[in-house]
Structures are given as structure tokens and as C-alpha cells.
Design a protein around this motif. Structure first.
Motif, PDB file in Angstrom:
ATOM      1  N   MET A  22       8.625  -8.956  -2.674  1.00  0.00           N
ATOM      2  CA  MET A  22       7.237  -8.562  -2.908  1.00  0.00           C
ATOM      3  C   MET A  22       6.526  -9.671  -3.680  1.00  0.00           C
ATOM      4  O   MET A  22       7.180 -10.492  -4.328  1.00  0.00           O
ATOM      5  CB  MET A  22       7.190  -7.268  -3.714  1.00  0.00           C
ATOM      6  N   PRO A  23       5.192  -9.673  -3.651  1.00  0.00           N
ATOM      7  CA  PRO A  23       4.453 -10.646  -4.470  1.00  0.00           C
ATOM      8  C   PRO A  23       4.717 -10.368  -5.962  1.00  0.00           C
ATOM      9  O   PRO A  23       4.968  -9.230  -6.360  1.00  0.00           O
ATOM     10  CB  PRO A  23       2.987 -10.391  -4.133  1.00  0.00           C
ATOM     11  N   TYR A  24       4.627 -11.405  -6.781  1.00  0.00           N
ATOM     12  CA  TYR A  24       4.919 -11.268  -8.207  1.00  0.00           C
ATOM     13  C   TYR A  24       4.031 -10.213  -8.871  1.00  0.00           C
ATOM     14  O   TYR A  24       4.475  -9.495  -9.764  1.00  0.00           O
ATOM     15  CB  TYR A  24       4.761 -12.619  -8.916  1.00  0.00           C
ATOM     16  N   GLY A  25       2.799 -10.098  -8.417  1.00  0.00           N
ATOM     17  CA  GLY A  25       1.883  -9.103  -8.974  1.00  0.00           C
ATOM     18  C   GLY A  25       2.399  -7.685  -8.833  1.00  0.00           C
ATOM     19  O   GLY A  25       2.130  -6.826  -9.681  1.00  0.00           O
ATOM     20  N   TYR A  26       3.154  -7.422  -7.764  1.00  0.00           N
ATOM     21  CA  TYR A  26       3.723  -6.089  -7.569  1.00  0.00           C
ATOM     22  C   TYR A  26       4.698  -5.761  -8.692  1.00  0.00           C
ATOM     23  O   TYR A  26       4.691  -4.664  -9.233  1.00  0.00           O
ATOM     24  CB  TYR A  26       4.433  -5.986  -6.214  1.00  0.00           C
ATOM     25  N   TYR A  27       5.535  -6.727  -9.060  1.00  0.00           N
ATOM     26  CA  TYR A  27       6.518  -6.495 -10.118  1.00  0.00           C
ATOM     27  C   TYR A  27       5.832  -6.277 -11.462  1.00  0.00           C
ATOM     28  O   TYR A  27       6.284  -5.465 -12.273  1.00  0.00           O
ATOM     29  CB  TYR A  27       7.513  -7.663 -10.193  1.00  0.00           C
ATOM     30  N   GLN A  28       4.737  -6.980 -11.701  1.00  0.00           N
ATOM     31  CA  GLN A  28       3.966  -6.758 -12.929  1.00  0.00           C
ATOM     32  C   GLN A  28       3.377  -5.347 -12.936  1.00  0.00           C
ATOM     33  O   GLN A  28       3.401  -4.664 -13.962  1.00  0.00           O
ATOM     34  CB  GLN A  28       2.846  -7.791 -13.049  1.00  0.00           C
ATOM     35  N   LEU A  29       2.851  -4.926 -11.792  1.00  0.00           N
ATOM     36  CA  LEU A  29       2.302  -3.578 -11.681  1.00  0.00           C
ATOM     37  C   LEU A  29       3.395  -2.529 -11.895  1.00  0.00           C
ATOM     38  O   LEU A  29       3.178  -1.534 -12.589  1.00  0.00           O
ATOM     39  CB  LEU A  29       1.644  -3.389 -10.313  1.00  0.00           C
ATOM     40  N   VAL A  30       4.570  -2.767 -11.324  1.00  0.00           N
ATOM     41  CA  VAL A  30       5.695  -1.834 -11.490  1.00  0.00           C
ATOM     42  C   VAL A  30       6.063  -1.709 -12.962  1.00  0.00           C
ATOM     43  O   VAL A  30       6.322  -0.612 -13.458  1.00  0.00           O
ATOM     44  CB  VAL A  30       6.909  -2.277 -10.646  1.00  0.00           C
ATOM     45  N   ARG A  31       6.069  -2.816 -13.680  1.00  0.00           N
ATOM     46  CA  ARG A  31       6.398  -2.768 -15.110  1.00  0.00           C
ATOM     47  C   ARG A  31       5.402  -1.891 -15.862  1.00  0.00           C
ATOM     48  O   ARG A  31       5.785  -1.061 -16.673  1.00  0.00           O
ATOM     49  CB  ARG A  31       6.381  -4.180 -15.710  1.00  0.00           C
ATOM     50  N   PHE A  32       4.120  -2.082 -15.601  1.00  0.00           N
ATOM     51  CA  PHE A  32       3.093  -1.315 -16.300  1.00  0.00           C
ATOM     52  C   PHE A  32       3.163   0.165 -15.925  1.00  0.00           C
ATOM     53  O   PHE A  32       3.153   1.042 -16.793  1.00  0.00           O
ATOM     54  CB  PHE A  32       1.703  -1.891 -16.005  1.00  0.00           C
ATOM     55  N   VAL A  33       3.246   0.441 -14.623  1.00  0.00           N
ATOM     56  CA  VAL A  33       3.301   1.828 -14.149  1.00  0.00           C
ATOM     57  C   VAL A  33       4.566   2.512 -14.667  1.00  0.00           C
ATOM     58  O   VAL A  33       4.520   3.680 -15.085  1.00  0.00           O
ATOM     59  CB  VAL A  33       3.229   1.869 -12.601  1.00  0.00           C
ATOM     60  N   SER A  34       5.679   1.794 -14.672  1.00  0.00           N
ATOM     61  CA  SER A  34       6.939   2.362 -15.163  1.00  0.00           C
ATOM     62  C   SER A  34       6.844   2.685 -16.649  1.00  0.00           C
ATOM     63  O   SER A  34       7.281   3.749 -17.090  1.00  0.00           O
ATOM     64  CB  SER A  34       8.101   1.404 -14.916  1.00  0.00           C
ATOM     65  N   MET A  35       6.276   1.767 -17.420  1.00  0.00           N
ATOM     66  CA  MET A  35       6.122   2.023 -18.847  1.00  0.00           C
ATOM     67  C   MET A  35       5.297   3.285 -19.086  1.00  0.00           C
ATOM     68  O   MET A  35       5.665   4.144 -19.898  1.00  0.00           O
ATOM     69  CB  MET A  35       5.452   0.829 -19.532  1.00  0.00           C
ATOM     70  N   MET A  36       4.207   3.419 -18.373  1.00  0.00           N
ATOM     71  CA  MET A  36       3.342   4.591 -18.533  1.00  0.00           C
ATOM     72  C   MET A  36       4.064   5.863 -18.072  1.00  0.00           C
ATOM     73  O   MET A  36       4.016   6.893 -18.753  1.00  0.00           O
ATOM     74  CB  MET A  36       2.032   4.406 -17.749  1.00  0.00           C
ATOM     75  N   GLY A  37       4.734   5.792 -16.930  1.00  0.00           N
ATOM     76  CA  GLY A  37       5.441   6.956 -16.401  1.00  0.00           C
ATOM     77  C   GLY A  37       6.565   7.406 -17.311  1.00  0.00           C
ATOM     78  O   GLY A  37       6.699   8.598 -17.614  1.00  0.00           O
ATOM     79  N   PHE A  38       7.376   6.451 -17.771  1.00  0.00           N
ATOM     80  CA  PHE A  38       8.483   6.816 -18.666  1.00  0.00           C
ATOM     81  C   PHE A  38       7.961   7.297 -20.011  1.00  0.00           C
ATOM     82  O   PHE A  38       8.557   8.170 -20.638  1.00  0.00           O
ATOM     83  CB  PHE A  38       9.453   5.649 -18.836  1.00  0.00           C
TER      84      PHE A  38
END
Length: 102
Positions: A22-38
Motif C-alpha cells: 500500500m502507499p505509505y500514507g495508508y500505513y500512517q492512516l492505519v496508525r492514527f485510526v488504530s490509535m483512536m479505535g484502541f
């Protein structure tokens, strides 16, 4: 409870998508979304007085937070992503079984 199920399923899906190129931006988005979700899952677990899950979800929020990145390497991150996705899926099925008994 329904929001928790959506968050768990959504997080499991986005973490498994990290296995693809995936593009690097996707992994950054996953980190942010994961932090919020967890973070939300930790809050919900604390409301139910489930101390062990609060600790697990807070630990995962810290691991995935995007501000001070933890460099584990792609292979290790893939293992972490799969393990966390499996944990979320199992907890989702466990939660469904508990809800059905009510």
C-alpha cells in the motif's frame, strides 16, 4: 456494544490490508485510526470494569500511535498486524456469543 463490534471488525480489516503493498500514507492512516479505535475500546472496557482488556487496548493504542513511531521492520509489523487482527476477530466472536446468551 454495536459500535465496539464495528470498530473491532474495521480495525481487523485495515490491519490485514497492511499485508498488501500500500502507499505509505495508508500505513500512517492505519496508525492514527488504530490509535483512536484502541483508545475507544480501552474506554469501553474500563466502563465494563474489564481491567485486563483496558491494559491490552491501551498497549495497542500506544504501539500503533503515529507520533513516536516504533520501528519494528516490515516483517515484524506484518506479524503484529495479523496477531492483532486475529485477537480482534476472536474477541468479536466471543462478544457475539455473550450477547446471544442475553
Amino acid at each position: 456494544m454495536e459500535l465496539e463490534k464495528v470498530i473491532k471488525a474495521g480495525l481487523a480489516a485495515v490491519l490485514l490490508l497492511c499485508l498488501l503493498k500500500m502507499p505509505y500514507g495508508y500505513y500512517q492512516l492505519v496508525r492514527f485510526v488504530s490509535m483512536m479505535g484502541f483508545g475507544y475500546l480501552a474506554y469501553a472496557a474500563s466502563q465494563r470494569k474489564e481491567g485486563n482488556f483496558v491494559f491490552v487496548y491501551l498497549s495497542l493504542a500506544i504501539l500503533f500511535q503515529p507520533f513516536f513511531k516504533i520501528a519494528l521492520g516490515r516483517t515484524v509489523w506484518n506479524i503484529v498486524d495479523v496477531a492483532v487482527a486475529l485477537f480482534l476477530t476472536v474477541s468479536l466472536f466471543r462478544q457475539n456469543m455473550v450477547d446471544e446468551k442475553k
